[in-house]
Design a protein around this motif. Sequence first.
Motif, PDB file in Angstrom:
ATOM      1  N   VAL A 175       0.835  -1.207   0.000  1.00  0.00           N
ATOM      2  CA  VAL A 175       0.000   0.000   0.000  1.00  0.00           C
ATOM      3  C   VAL A 175       0.866   1.252   0.000  1.00  0.00           C
ATOM      4  O   VAL A 175       0.440   2.312  -0.473  1.00  0.00           O
ATOM      5  CB  VAL A 175      -0.955  -0.018   1.220  1.00  0.00           C
ATOM      6  CG1 VAL A 175      -0.185   0.159   2.529  1.00  0.00           C
ATOM      7  CG2 VAL A 175      -2.053   1.032   1.096  1.00  0.00           C
ATOM      8  N   GLY A 218      -1.751  -3.986   3.055  1.00  0.00           N
ATOM      9  CA  GLY A 218      -1.625  -2.874   3.983  1.00  0.00           C
ATOM     10  C   GLY A 218      -0.825  -3.326   5.185  1.00  0.00           C
ATOM     11  O   GLY A 218       0.010  -4.233   5.079  1.00  0.00           O
ATOM     12  N   THR A 242      -6.083   2.441   9.441  1.00  0.00           N
ATOM     13  CA  THR A 242      -6.861   1.887   8.334  1.00  0.00           C
ATOM     14  C   THR A 242      -8.347   2.086   8.611  1.00  0.00           C
ATOM     15  O   THR A 242      -8.751   2.236   9.772  1.00  0.00           O
ATOM     16  CB  THR A 242      -6.595   0.380   8.155  1.00  0.00           C
ATOM     17  OG1 THR A 242      -7.104  -0.326   9.295  1.00  0.00           O
ATOM     18  CG2 THR A 242      -5.109   0.100   8.006  1.00  0.00           C
ATOM     19  N   HIS A 274      -5.637  -5.620  -3.430  1.00  0.00           N
ATOM     20  CA  HIS A 274      -5.365  -4.708  -2.321  1.00  0.00           C
ATOM     21  C   HIS A 274      -6.012  -5.144  -1.002  1.00  0.00           C
ATOM     22  O   HIS A 274      -6.980  -4.532  -0.538  1.00  0.00           O
ATOM     23  CB  HIS A 274      -5.861  -3.308  -2.677  1.00  0.00           C
ATOM     24  CG  HIS A 274      -5.195  -2.721  -3.872  1.00  0.00           C
ATOM     25  ND1 HIS A 274      -3.994  -2.044  -3.796  1.00  0.00           N
ATOM     26  CD2 HIS A 274      -5.537  -2.727  -5.187  1.00  0.00           C
ATOM     27  CE1 HIS A 274      -3.635  -1.641  -5.008  1.00  0.00           C
ATOM     28  NE2 HIS A 274      -4.553  -2.051  -5.868  1.00  0.00           N
ATOM     29  N   ASN A 276      -5.974  -4.424   2.278  1.00  0.00           N
ATOM     30  CA  ASN A 276      -5.328  -3.359   3.058  1.00  0.00           C
ATOM     31  C   ASN A 276      -6.212  -2.759   4.143  1.00  0.00           C
ATOM     32  O   ASN A 276      -5.928  -1.653   4.622  1.00  0.00           O
ATOM     33  CB  ASN A 276      -4.822  -2.260   2.106  1.00  0.00           C
ATOM     34  CG  ASN A 276      -5.950  -1.590   1.328  1.00  0.00           C
ATOM     35  OD1 ASN A 276      -7.112  -1.644   1.727  1.00  0.00           O
ATOM     36  ND2 ASN A 276      -5.611  -0.970   0.218  1.00  0.00           N
TER      37      ASN A 276
END
Length: 283
Positions: A175, A218, A242, A274, A276
């Motif tokens: 990320v 992430g 996050t 992704h 994340n």
Amino acid sequence: MTDTVEMIHEDALPGHESKLEPKPEWQPRYPGSGRLEGKVALITGADSGIGRAVAALYAREGADIAILYLLEDDDAAETKRIVEAEGRRAVTIKADVGSKKMCERAVAETVEKLGGLDILVNNAGEQHPDEEITDITEEQLQRTFQTNIFGMFYMVQAARPHLKRGAAIVNCTSVTMYQGSKELLDYSSTKGAITAFTRSLSENLIGEGIRVNAVAPGPIWTPLNPCGGASPEKLEHFGEDTPMGRPGQPNEVAPAFLFLACEDSSYMSGQVLHPNGGTIVGG
């Protein structure tokens, strides 16, 4: 970097998962369905963290696994045990991906002992936090690029003669490639390079029937950050920024690597997934 002595890091990275508390969650979350039956996968950095979770899930789905790792013999042995507990073959290979010769040896050993190579997962990486760009030493800058991006070139170069139509390459970016990171200038720069490498390599190999994709995790709870890859201040609130408000676990990332390695993603190449925690990024 031609022998074990030259592989030794002066810092604590990548760190022992066996000493980490709480322990990262690597266990696959569902029964296998044979999606990688009969395949051979070589996974770099497979002794712990995301690499271990990917090895465990690939094994559950039917793949034999080559576990490439840098220093942590105990963690590598545990990953081997996990793979074998799924009824699959496993070999541990101690090697530094920053060495072209070691990458060539790792691929040769994989092919010799497991009978081929169908999936290459370039997961190994290192990071070092620095508040100021002037704090990044020439040695650290070279080492971070050597491991994180040169190593991927070396691994693909070594693997390429063995990869046939239907093979898959999955790279680990981050990320930070999309958001940037003020404390990880060199690391995030390598992750940008990895994304560009993934897209370009896809264009290069797609005509040969070899798909190349990437995963951009992430903040994930692995040995990398608590063993020196993050500052104490960042570690105290790791993952809280996050949208989900927490760090991810390795077994929440591994399914993305499985999807990109199997026929479920047969119409995808040059793409990035992704996992994340809900952070919205472009690309």
